[in-house]
Write a protein that holds these residues in place. Structure first.
Motif, PDB file in Angstrom:
ATOM      1  N   PRO A   1       0.823  -1.220   0.000  1.00 17.99           N
ATOM      2  CA  PRO A   1       0.000   0.000   0.000  1.00 17.99           C
ATOM      3  C   PRO A   1       0.853   1.266   0.000  1.00 17.99           C
ATOM      4  CG  PRO A   1       0.103  -0.892   2.213  1.00 17.99           C
ATOM      5  CD  PRO A   1       0.881  -1.847   1.331  1.00 17.99           C
ATOM      6  N   THR A   2       1.528   1.530  -1.121  1.00 20.16           N
ATOM      7  CA  THR A   2       2.311   2.758  -1.245  1.00 20.16           C
ATOM      8  C   THR A   2       1.398   3.915  -1.643  1.00 20.16           C
ATOM      9  OG1 THR A   2       2.830   2.105  -3.505  1.00 20.16           O
ATOM     10  CG2 THR A   2       4.461   1.594  -1.819  1.00 20.16           C
ATOM     11  N   SER A   3       1.974   5.092  -1.755  1.00 10.57           N
ATOM     12  CA  SER A   3       1.192   6.287  -1.993  1.00 10.57           C
ATOM     13  C   SER A   3       1.088   6.633  -3.471  1.00 10.57           C
ATOM     14  CB  SER A   3       1.815   7.465  -1.244  1.00 10.57           C
ATOM     15  OG  SER A   3       1.218   8.667  -1.650  1.00 10.57           O
ATOM     16  N   SER A   4      -0.137   6.600  -4.013  1.00  8.32           N
ATOM     17  CA  SER A   4      -0.370   7.062  -5.384  1.00  8.32           C
ATOM     18  C   SER A   4      -0.035   8.542  -5.494  1.00  8.32           C
ATOM     19  CB  SER A   4      -1.831   6.837  -5.779  1.00  8.32           C
ATOM     20  OG  SER A   4      -2.169   5.477  -5.749  1.00  8.32           O
ATOM     21  N   SER A   5      -0.320   9.285  -4.436  1.00  2.38           N
ATOM     22  CA  SER A   5      -0.070  10.726  -4.435  1.00  2.38           C
ATOM     23  C   SER A   5       1.416  11.015  -4.590  1.00  2.38           C
ATOM     24  CB  SER A   5      -0.566  11.336  -3.117  1.00  2.38           C
ATOM     25  OG  SER A   5      -1.900  10.994  -2.890  1.00  2.38           O
ATOM     26  N   HIS A   6       2.239  10.343  -3.807  1.00  4.15           N
ATOM     27  CA  HIS A   6       3.666  10.596  -3.884  1.00  4.15           C
ATOM     28  C   HIS A   6       4.275  10.012  -5.153  1.00  4.15           C
ATOM     29  CE1 HIS A   6       3.450  11.122   0.718  1.00  4.15           C
ATOM     30  NE2 HIS A   6       3.289  12.275   0.100  1.00  4.15           N
TER      31      HIS A   6
ATOM     32  N   GLY B   1      -5.998  22.955   3.857  1.00  6.38           N
ATOM     33  CA  GLY B   1      -4.780  23.752   3.749  1.00  6.38           C
ATOM     34  C   GLY B   1      -4.085  23.611   2.406  1.00  6.38           C
ATOM     35  N   GLY B   2      -4.695  22.857   1.477  1.00  7.76           N
ATOM     36  CA  GLY B   2      -4.121  22.688   0.150  1.00  7.76           C
ATOM     37  C   GLY B   2      -2.915  21.771   0.109  1.00  7.76           C
ATOM     38  N   VAL B   3      -2.773  20.893   1.115  1.00  8.08           N
ATOM     39  CA  VAL B   3      -1.616  19.992   1.169  1.00  8.08           C
ATOM     40  C   VAL B   3      -1.975  18.641   0.562  1.00  8.08           C
ATOM     41  CG1 VAL B   3       0.108  18.891   2.638  1.00  8.08           C
ATOM     42  CG2 VAL B   3      -0.853  21.109   3.292  1.00  8.08           C
ATOM     43  N   PRO B   4      -1.264  18.204  -0.487  1.00 12.58           N
ATOM     44  CA  PRO B   4      -1.527  16.882  -1.061  1.00 12.58           C
ATOM     45  C   PRO B   4      -0.906  15.792  -0.195  1.00 12.58           C
ATOM     46  CG  PRO B   4       0.235  17.952  -2.268  1.00 12.58           C
ATOM     47  CD  PRO B   4      -0.224  18.931  -1.228  1.00 12.58           C
ATOM     48  N   VAL B   5      -1.722  15.089   0.573  1.00 14.92           N
ATOM     49  CA  VAL B   5      -1.195  14.062   1.475  1.00 14.92           C
ATOM     50  C   VAL B   5      -1.461  12.670   0.918  1.00 14.92           C
ATOM     51  CG1 VAL B   5      -1.428  15.485   3.531  1.00 14.92           C
ATOM     52  CG2 VAL B   5      -3.307  13.983   2.859  1.00 14.92           C
ATOM     53  N   SER B   6      -0.799  11.719   1.501  1.00  9.31           N
ATOM     54  CA  SER B   6      -1.012  10.323   1.141  1.00  9.31           C
ATOM     55  C   SER B   6      -2.112   9.729   2.009  1.00  9.31           C
ATOM     56  CB  SER B   6       0.279   9.524   1.334  1.00  9.31           C
ATOM     57  OG  SER B   6       0.001   8.139   1.287  1.00  9.31           O
ATOM     58  N   THR B   7      -3.213   9.342   1.382  1.00  5.69           N
ATOM     59  CA  THR B   7      -4.277   8.683   2.140  1.00  5.69           C
ATOM     60  C   THR B   7      -3.800   7.331   2.661  1.00  5.69           C
ATOM     61  OG1 THR B   7      -5.171   7.830   0.046  1.00  5.69           O
ATOM     62  CG2 THR B   7      -6.131   9.858   0.900  1.00  5.69           C
ATOM     63  N   THR B   8      -2.877   6.712   1.926  1.00  2.00           N
ATOM     64  CA  THR B   8      -2.315   5.426   2.376  1.00  2.00           C
ATOM     65  C   THR B   8      -1.526   5.602   3.666  1.00  2.00           C
ATOM     66  OG1 THR B   8      -2.056   4.874   0.041  1.00  2.00           O
ATOM     67  CG2 THR B   8      -0.983   3.432   1.624  1.00  2.00           C
ATOM     68  N   HIS B   9      -0.649   6.590   3.688  1.00  2.00           N
ATOM     69  CA  HIS B   9       0.132   6.865   4.908  1.00  2.00           C
ATOM     70  C   HIS B   9      -0.799   7.151   6.081  1.00  2.00           C
ATOM     71  CE1 HIS B   9       4.109   8.283   2.811  1.00  2.00           C
ATOM     72  NE2 HIS B   9       3.565   7.257   2.191  1.00  2.00           N
ATOM     73  N   THR B  10      -1.836   7.942   5.793  1.00  4.58           N
ATOM     74  CA  THR B  10      -2.734   8.399   6.856  1.00  4.58           C
ATOM     75  C   THR B  10      -3.481   7.255   7.505  1.00  4.58           C
ATOM     76  OG1 THR B  10      -2.998  10.506   5.690  1.00  4.58           O
ATOM     77  CG2 THR B  10      -4.633   9.971   7.370  1.00  4.58           C
ATOM     78  N   ILE B  11      -4.109   6.399   6.692  1.00  4.31           N
ATOM     79  CA  ILE B  11      -4.915   5.316   7.273  1.00  4.31           C
ATOM     80  C   ILE B  11      -4.016   4.268   7.921  1.00  4.31           C
ATOM     81  CG2 ILE B  11      -5.083   3.864   5.201  1.00  4.31           C
ATOM     82  CD1 ILE B  11      -7.850   4.530   7.845  1.00  4.31           C
ATOM     83  N   THR B  12      -2.822   4.043   7.356  1.00 10.55           N
ATOM     84  CA  THR B  12      -1.910   3.077   7.968  1.00 10.55           C
ATOM     85  C   THR B  12      -1.442   3.576   9.334  1.00 10.55           C
ATOM     86  OG1 THR B  12      -1.172   2.380   5.770  1.00 10.55           O
ATOM     87  CG2 THR B  12       0.196   1.740   7.636  1.00 10.55           C
ATOM     88  N   GLY B  13      -1.109   4.865   9.420  1.00 14.60           N
ATOM     89  CA  GLY B  13      -0.730   5.438  10.710  1.00 14.60           C
ATOM     90  C   GLY B  13      -1.849   5.328  11.723  1.00 14.60           C
ATOM     91  N   ALA B  14      -3.085   5.580  11.271  1.00 18.21           N
ATOM     92  CA  ALA B  14      -4.242   5.494  12.170  1.00 18.21           C
ATOM     93  C   ALA B  14      -4.450   4.069  12.668  1.00 18.21           C
ATOM     94  CB  ALA B  14      -5.489   6.006  11.461  1.00 18.21           C
ATOM     95  N   ILE B  15      -4.299   3.088  11.771  1.00 19.55           N
ATOM     96  CA  ILE B  15      -4.485   1.681  12.156  1.00 19.55           C
ATOM     97  C   ILE B  15      -3.401   1.255  13.152  1.00 19.55           C
ATOM     98  CG2 ILE B  15      -4.393  -0.700  11.309  1.00 19.55           C
ATOM     99  CD1 ILE B  15      -5.745   0.320   8.729  1.00 19.55           C
ATOM    100  N   VAL B  16      -2.165   1.677  12.904  1.00 16.58           N
ATOM    101  CA  VAL B  16      -1.082   1.360  13.854  1.00 16.58           C
ATOM    102  C   VAL B  16      -1.366   2.012  15.210  1.00 16.58           C
ATOM    103  CG1 VAL B  16       1.366   1.727  14.367  1.00 16.58           C
ATOM    104  CG2 VAL B  16       0.669   0.994  12.081  1.00 16.58           C
ATOM    105  N   GLY B  17      -1.877   3.256  15.187  1.00 11.83           N
ATOM    106  CA  GLY B  17      -2.218   3.938  16.439  1.00 11.83           C
ATOM    107  C   GLY B  17      -3.272   3.209  17.230  1.00 11.83           C
ATOM    108  N   VAL B  18      -4.307   2.709  16.541  1.00  8.46           N
ATOM    109  CA  VAL B  18      -5.369   1.950  17.202  1.00  8.46           C
ATOM    110  C   VAL B  18      -4.817   0.650  17.771  1.00  8.46           C
ATOM    111  CG1 VAL B  18      -7.505   0.644  16.805  1.00  8.46           C
ATOM    112  CG2 VAL B  18      -7.261   2.960  15.876  1.00  8.46           C
ATOM    113  N   GLY B  19      -3.985  -0.042  16.970  1.00  9.85           N
ATOM    114  CA  GLY B  19      -3.429  -1.314  17.435  1.00  9.85           C
ATOM    115  C   GLY B  19      -2.500  -1.142  18.619  1.00  9.85           C
ATOM    116  N   SER B  20      -1.654  -0.127  18.583  1.00 12.02           N
ATOM    117  CA  SER B  20      -0.691   0.073  19.671  1.00 12.02           C
ATOM    118  C   SER B  20      -1.355   0.579  20.942  1.00 12.02           C
ATOM    119  CB  SER B  20       0.408   1.043  19.233  1.00 12.02           C
ATOM    120  OG  SER B  20      -0.134   2.306  18.896  1.00 12.02           O
ATOM    121  N   ALA B  21      -2.572   1.147  20.823  1.00  4.70           N
ATOM    122  CA  ALA B  21      -3.299   1.581  22.022  1.00  4.70           C
ATOM    123  C   ALA B  21      -3.711   0.376  22.868  1.00  4.70           C
ATOM    124  CB  ALA B  21      -4.530   2.391  21.637  1.00  4.70           C
ATOM    125  N   ARG B  22      -3.958  -0.754  22.200  1.00  8.15           N
ATOM    126  CA  ARG B  22      -4.299  -1.972  22.938  1.00  8.15           C
ATOM    127  C   ARG B  22      -3.054  -2.527  23.616  1.00  8.15           C
ATOM    128  NH1 ARG B  22      -6.643  -3.905  18.123  1.00  8.15           N
ATOM    129  NH2 ARG B  22      -5.469  -5.847  18.318  1.00  8.15           N
TER     130      ARG B  22
END
Length: 345
Positions: free
Chosen positions: A104-109, A280-301
């Protein structure tokens, strides 16, 4: 005889829409992985749900990201359609390679790297607009970290709010809630990612004198007409409908095991991050974002709930994306220029 310039412009716009389509099925996983892996929706229902909200995004947020892509990263007055075509080729080829191996790499980047690689070959590093690159490159780090932080924060708040509920009752609530969070995330995905293609299409027309007036305002500045907005969102929605199950599996279940509660928190964290970035007009990676969120949820447990080996493999793919797409595009722009010279002679 048809105008060769018109035919070439139509061809390059077609490639741009093809990239948008590929982006849709490559990034479909980001929109539906959590809602499918928690079995709230089937894969077919998930892609249909995501595709609908990818398209609806055309009527919500503006075009700030499109303006950044169209004229905020590269001096558009110094590029031509060969550069734009080569940039798209680099993005599409890298997307297909990583889709084939399930990363799941970034199409945006991939698009940004491809565009930069072709532009530098054309006119040197001076063609790059440093201020635009600073915020874009910064968000390679900021977006997943913000997704991680919000994912951890949201799931912690949810655990506290629902501590007196039975597991079955909480599960029922968040199965319904995931429909909302998945819709919000897909809205964000459509908003940010489709705008990147809008910027490229507008750039194609802007750099072609015969069609410059179609995408410029009274002062001669780049603008994004609504018909380009609709085209881009239709293409990404159709791509999402075609799915991308290889990457769904990696994002949705191999990084960490998710329940509906965790899926809701991850999608909400991803949506908030993308909405803030898009405004803010910033082109971000949706892949990076959701992966970071999933890791955050998992590490909270617990930290061991995250499969760090899989996450590390994904990070390496992220690091390679911009230089790999840039290299493919650099080769492509040289090949296109050589091909044109051979045809003319």
């Amino acid at each position: 005889m048809p105008d060769p310039t018109l035919l070439f412009v139509i061809f390059v716009i077609g490639v741009a829409l093809a990239f948008d389509f590929v982006n849709g099925f490559h990034d479909a996983a980001n929109s539906i992985a959590t809602v499918v892996s928690t079995r709230v929706l089937t894969p077919l229902q998930g892609v249909a749900w995501a595709a609908f909200f990818n398209f609806v995004a055309a009527f919500t947020f503006g075009t700030a990201v499109a303006h950044t892509i169209g004229g905020g990263l590269v001096d558009i007055s110094r590029v031509d359609n060969n550069v734009l075509l080569a940039g798209l080729i680099g993005g599409v080829v890298w997307d297909l390679i990583t889709w084939r191996i399930g990363l799941p790499t970034s199409s945006s980047h991939a698009l940004i790297g491809g565009y930069a690689g072709a532009a530098v070959v054309k006119a040197g590093f001076g063609i790059l607009i440093v201020s635009g690159w600073i915020k874009t490159l910064a968000f390679i780090i900021v977006a997943p970290l913000l997704g991680w932080f919000l994912g951890t924060a949201f799931v912690t708040i949810i655990y506290w709010l629902f501590q007196r509920q039975t597991p079955a009752a909480a599960d029922r609530f968040f199965r319904r809630g995931q429909l909302v969070s998945a819709a919000l995330y897909s809205l964000g995905h459509g908003t940010n990612d489709a705008q990147k293609t809008m910027g490229i299409i507008a750039g194609i027309l802007f750099t072609t004198p015969a069609y410059h007036a179609l995408v410029s305002d009274a002062s001669g500045q780049l603008t994004i007409p609504f018909w380009i907005v609709l085209m881009a969102h239709a293409a990404i929605a159709l791509g999402t409908l075609s799915g991308g199950w290889r990457i769904v599996h990696t994002v949705g279940s191999r990084i960490t095991k998710l329940q509906p509660l965790g899926g809701f928190a991850a999608e909400l964290a991803g949506a908030v991050t993308i909405f803030l970035s898009s405004s803010g007009g910033v082109p971000v990676s949706t892949t990076h974002t959701i992966t970071g969120a999933i890791v955050g949820v998992g590490s909270a447990r617990r930290v061991r709930a995250v499969r760090w080996g899989v996450a590390g493999r994904i990070v390496w793919a992220w690091v390679l994306t911009i230089p790999a797409a840039a290299a493919i595009s650099a080769f492509s722009v040289l090949a296109i220029s050589l091909g044109q010279r051979l045809i003319l002679h």
